[in-house]
Write an enzyme that holds these catalytic residues in place. Sequence first.
Site: not given
Length: 197
Positions: A142, A154
């Site tokens: 998250e 990411y």
Amino acid sequence: MKFDPSAFQPAGKTSQGQALLLVHPTSPIVIHELRYRPMELEDIPCIHEIDILSFSLPWPEKSFRFELTENPSTLALLVEIVPKDSTPIVIGMSIVWIIDDEAHIATIAIHPGYRGNGYGKSLLAETLRQSIQRGAHLATLEVRESNLIAQQMYHAFGFAVDGKRPHYYLDNNEDAIIMTVNQLGSQYLAGLDKVLT
């Protein structure tokens, strides 16, 4: 987005592979080695300091102690730089829960004084490498909806948005973006090895 290891330069090195002169918060240092190792109980005060400096909702020290002593699914890593003729300096950490074939990256951070040198990418690569070696075929995490820099990193590792957790962060009720990378395996691992060398 597909993971492209050629987009990364090894942390702590110039593009010519020379040792990097890093501007330390108090004085310039030459880094001769970047090292990863398992987190130990003695590291908790330093790790906790990094957590406090990195997040508005840091973990309490007892949570790190729990991960190291009571949670068998935990992969707890730290990264340290080794300056020439000096003691290693812990600059970052990650905690991952390996459950069946899934790696859930619970927290990952680099000390603010050492950001911008590729250490976050390097730590994420090593975290994923060790997760794959422990049987992970998928990794998830998250990230705050407002943390676009982390989301960009990411994405570069092949993570894609997989959902949202509304009001996940209690300090400001910000949503969490769930990001996942699938099909971790030998080909992905070979790409990570390129990032780390």
